[in-house]
Write an enzyme that holds these catalytic residues in place. Structure first.
Site, PDB file in Angstrom:
ATOM      1  CB  SER A  38      -0.915  -0.025   1.234  1.00  0.00           C
ATOM      2  OG  SER A  38      -1.965   0.881   1.074  1.00  0.00           O
ATOM      3  CG  ASN A  41       2.418   2.836  -7.362  1.00  0.00           C
ATOM      4  OD1 ASN A  41       1.441   3.484  -7.019  1.00  0.00           O
ATOM      5  ND2 ASN A  41       2.345   1.611  -7.824  1.00  0.00           N
ATOM      6  CB  CYS A  42       0.990   8.302  -8.013  1.00  0.00           C
ATOM      7  SG  CYS A  42      -0.118   6.986  -8.559  1.00  0.00           S
ATOM      8  N   PRO A 285     -13.688 -19.265 -12.643  1.00  0.00           N
ATOM      9  CG  PRO A 285     -15.727 -20.366 -12.886  1.00  0.00           C
ATOM     10  CD  PRO A 285     -14.261 -20.479 -13.212  1.00  0.00           C
ATOM     11  CB  ALA A 289      -7.698 -10.411 -12.635  1.00  0.00           C
TER      12      ALA A 289
END
Ligand code: FAD
Length: 830
Positions: A38, A41-42, A285, A289
């Site tokens: 968490s 990265n920006c 199923p 993602a």
């Protein structure tokens, strides 16, 4: 329910957090192969650039804090190495101990993100070549650069240099942040534009800004190899150039990390991402993602796309979290809303770009507008550029914006409108917040709606920059800006009829002849359009976005100088006088921030008229276009650009008044030289006139006079080299270059040319009478000391560079000529 999540950043953590909020009893395990979860990265480029000072501020959560607040079992340094879809388990390696184990799941969330693309070039794995994806990458880059910068401070080395490969959002953020800390950054981009997610003409203002802030830029260029060199790296470009670098940042795009899922039998989609349904469920199923790894429907275009952005990743993760805990929510689409800050500029877009619509052959309309970010009279605003794409019913298909203030909120309003399925007519009705510091009573979003609706309702007909010159052939092309603006630059072939004269002037025009109008941004030409069509003109159209958009299409900067070199400066230093007028010491400050073109030029012009030669004006502008317009205006009017430096969105520039001062300079020079002088203005490019001019010039020198010849407009053609060195040319330069004769051998007679027969005959007659050819006359003039001065202002207009002209030519501006003329007893205009 036991949920296992692979990847603990945007999509993975959103999945886990949402699942916990909806199911307190679920067992939730997150495997993250890196040391952190968490993290932001920006924000990585901004810590390298020292904007975000504390590294810890990027670490939004820790495994401990997530355990405490959400009861999540977060295991960092744990890499999932295999998915067994049949057994519903994953194989995990503890990267610290090397131990492997299996973990079963009821539901699996696959959120491993994307990997940086590393082009297969020699040297890609060398020390000092990095991609920026994770905290660890940032730490390595920062340590290397900070180390080199401290050596520089200690005087142990010279400038620290970086090459950034890729001019997408991350590449440009890196270039800016490196520049902030004093690293010399150069960006290399394979495409012919920066910021590939927006259309090219919208990227040009940002490109100009980037260059003006000292970033080197190589477009349409690939990094071909990286080599280790003494104390650094050398980046070889496919253009043959070699760049020195202490660090190379690869930001050439990303590829979805699909390997594990693919090996487990999960189906992939068209662009190589994971195929998911609206519930973010893969073809297996119990495996879901989300994030950079998936393809999702586009809000506007048919088909599914990859969209490696934080917002969609977080929202998709939330949808996975809901679905795995039994709530059937859907993820609708991604519209690709994105934004970037590049120094003082902001650029971004939402929805489809024109490039995409064209590629898919989808029908669309478009408008360009250039409003101010907020009321022009309130300080701190500048021109913003907005492009709006819509269908024939007005439905918004895409929008792009760039500028300085207020770009983000306009983009977000337009993104919201697009998401809401709104039309351009809805933009007309939008009631947006307004007070002078924030906007205008007619907000840029309203303005975009007005222009687009006018187009669809038939209140205006547009022509487009990319259709020039065919769109204006056989038509009357009319520039309705002021004379000052027209003189600085105009579209070749245009006549100037300022808006306030159009009603009177058009009374004489043939109403059946098509008229193509333009102005600076499209507003004055719209008024002219309305006047003409309502007085009987049948075929009138106005240029979308005016000359501002036109110049971005056709005249983008290709050089790598920081600020465009003022023509007069180099002209004058190379020429007669270092300075056209001696400074008097008087300096007047004028503040033109908030004024769009032609405001600053008009103010400058008004103020200059009240000053004497040698007095100076320091002007502060927020209009970025002033970088080109200011020097061009000065050059045209015989003033000197003393200094220009970036200031906010625009520039601070000092101009010194020329004119009489130039004469004073000339007089002092005349005092040194006692010889009689003749000066020529060679305007014509006709063979016979040039021969006459050079015969007189040679005669005058042989009689002991000093001769100077000032070549302007078509006269410059006689100075052109037949095979000048290759250089990158703008579209207009190529056109002029191809149309005009190259050098004295190609000039034609002014009369009796007779498809070349007359010209050949005169050359023959001259030979018979032993009169030298024009090249010989020019050579002997040069050898006897005739000064040939090329007018740099006209060179600029005709797109000629010094390297296009013969060697030993001087370069000068109007002031050079005035100085020469003042000393001469005869001045001839050829
Ligand atoms: P990620 O955030 O990349 O997370 C995936 C995680 O999965 C990684 O930490 C990885 O280590 C882990 N992982 C991968 N494989 C395994 C495995 N086998 N086992 C265990 N763990 C694994 N987007 C914007 O919208 N705006 C921005 O300004 C912006 N700036 C950015 C700046 C930088 C420098 C970068 C790198 C990205 C930026 N992005 C921005 C993009 C945005 O960060 C991503 O779109 C978003 O983080 C994607 O989320 P994700 O969860 O899919 O992947």
């Amino acid at each position: 329910m036991k949920l296992v999540v692979i990847g603990g950043v945007a999509a993975g953590m959103s999945t886990a957090a949402r699942a916990r909020r909806l199911d307190e009893s679920a067992e939730i395990i997150i495997f993250e192969k890196a040391h952190h979860v968490s993290f932001a990265n920006c924000g990585l480029p901004y810590h390298i650039g020292g904007v975000i000072k504390e590294r810890d501020r990027l670490l939004l959560q820790t495994p401990e804090s997530l355990k405490a607040s959400l009861n999540l079992d977060v295991r960092t340094s744990h890499e999932v190495i295999k998915i067994d879809a049949k057994k519903k388990s994953v194989r995990v390696r503890n990267l610290e101990t090397g131990k492997e184990f299996s973990e079963s799941y009821d539901k699996l969330a696959y959120c491993p993100g994307a990997e940086a693309l590393r082009p297969p070039i020699d040297g890609i794995d060398l020390e000092g070549v990095y991609s920026l994806r994770r905290i660890g990458d940032m730490d390595k880059i920062k340590a290397l650069i900070d180390g080199e910068l401290s050596k520089k401070v200690a005087g142990e080395r010279g400038d620290v240099k970086a090459v950034v490969v890729g001019a997408g959002y991350i590449g440009l953020e890196m270039a800016e942040n490196l520049a902030h800390i004093g690293v010399e950054a150069t960006v290399v981009e394979l495409s012919d534009q920066i910021l590939p997610p927006i259309d090219k003409e919208m990227s040009i203002p940002v490109e100009n800004h980037l260059r003006s802030r000292g970033i080197g830029l190589h477009l349409s260029t690939a990094a071909a190899a990286i080599r280790q060199a003494d104390g650094g790296l050398k980046v070889e470009l496919n253009s043959g150039e070699v760049l020195d670098a202490d660090v190379v940042i690869m930001s050439a795009g990303v590829r979805p990390s699909t390997a594990l899922a693919k090996a487990a039998g999960v189906e992939l989609a068209e662009h190589g991402g994971i195929k998911v349904n609206a519930n973010m469920q893969t073809s297996i199923p119990d495996i879901y993602a989300a994030g950079d790894v998936v393809e999702t429907p586009h809000t506007v275009l048919p088909g599914e796309y990859l969209a490696p952005l934080a917002g969609p990743s977080n929202r998709q993760g939330r949808v996975v979290g809901e679905n795995v805990t039994g709530r059937k929510t859907t993820y609708k689409s991604t519209q690709g809303t994105s934004i970037v800050k590049v120094f003082d500029m902001v650029a971004g877009g939402t929805g489809a770009t024109e490039k995409q619509l064209q590629r898919l052959e989808l029908p669309y309309h478009k408008v360009h507008i250039h409003p101010s970010g907020h009321a022009g009279y309130y300080p701190g605003t500048s021109t913003m550029h907005i492009k709006l794409l819509f269908d024939k019913k007005g439905k918004i298909l895409g929008a792009q914006a760039c500028g300085f203030d207020g770009v983000d909120k306009r983009l977000d309003v337009l993104a919201t409108a697009l998401r809401g399925g709104m039309s351009v007519y809805d933009l007309e009705d939008m009631e947006l917040s307004y007070a002078p510091p924030f906007g205008s009573a007619k907000d840029p979003v309203n303005m975009a709606g007005f222009v687009a609706s006018n187009l669809l309702r038939g209140d205006i007909k547009l022509w487009y920059s990319e259709d020039y010159p065919s769109a204006t052939e056989g038509k009357q092309l009319v520039d309705v800006r002021t004379k000052d603006e027209y003189d600085i630059w105009h579209i070749p072939g245009a006549i100037n009829v300022p808006l306030d004269q159009i009603r009177e002037a058009s009374k004489e025009w043939d109403k059946s002849k098509p008229v193509r109008l333009y102005c600076g941004v499209g507003f004055r030409s719209y008024l002219a359009y309305r006047a003409l069509v309502q007085t009987g003109f049948k075929d009138v159209a106005t240029l979308s976005g005016g000359s501002t958009t036109f110049r971005y299409y056709h005249e983008f900067t290709t050089e790598t100088e920081a600020i465009p070199t003022p023509v007069l400066n180099y002209a004058e230093t190379e020429s007669l006088f270092k300075k056209p007028a001696v400074a008097t010491g008087l300096n007047v400050d004028i503040d033109c921030t908030g004024l769009a073109c032609p405001g600053p030029i008009m103010k400058l012009s008004e103020q200059m008229q009240q000053l004497s030669a040698g007095d100076e004006i320091t002007i502060t502008v927020s209009d970025p276009g002033f970088a080109a317009d200011g020097p061009a205006w000065a050059s045209r009017n015989g003033h000197e650009l003393v200094a220009m430096e970036p200031a906010g969105s625009g520039f601070k520039a000092t101009f010194r008044k020329g004119g009489v001062g130039a004469l004073a300079g000339a007089q002092s020079r005349a005092a040194v030289s006692q010889k009689p002088k003749t000066s020529f203005v060679v305007f014509s490019g006709d063979l016979d006139k040039l021969i006459a001019a050079f015969i007189i010039a040679n005669g005058a020198v042989s009689m002991g006079e000093e001769v100077s010849m000032f070549f302007t407009f078509w006269g410059l053609n006689s100075l052109r080299k037949k095979n000048p060195p290759r250089r990158q040319k703008k579209m207009m330069e190529k056109m002029f270059g191809a149309m005009m004769p190259t050098g004295p051998d190609e000039l034609k007679l002014s009369q009796m040319h007779m498809a070349g027969a007359g010209t050949a005959m005169i050359k023959n007659v001259m030979k018979q009478h032993n009169v030298n050819t024009l090249p010989q006359l020019m050579q002997s003039a040069k050898e006897s000391g005739v000064r040939m001065i090329a007018c740099t202002m006209t060179m600029d207009l005709l797109g000629m560079a010094p390297s296009d002209l013969m060697d030993d030519i001087e370069f000068g501006g109007v002031a050079s000529f005035l100085g020469e003329a003042a000393e001469s007893h005869t001045t001839l205009f050829i």
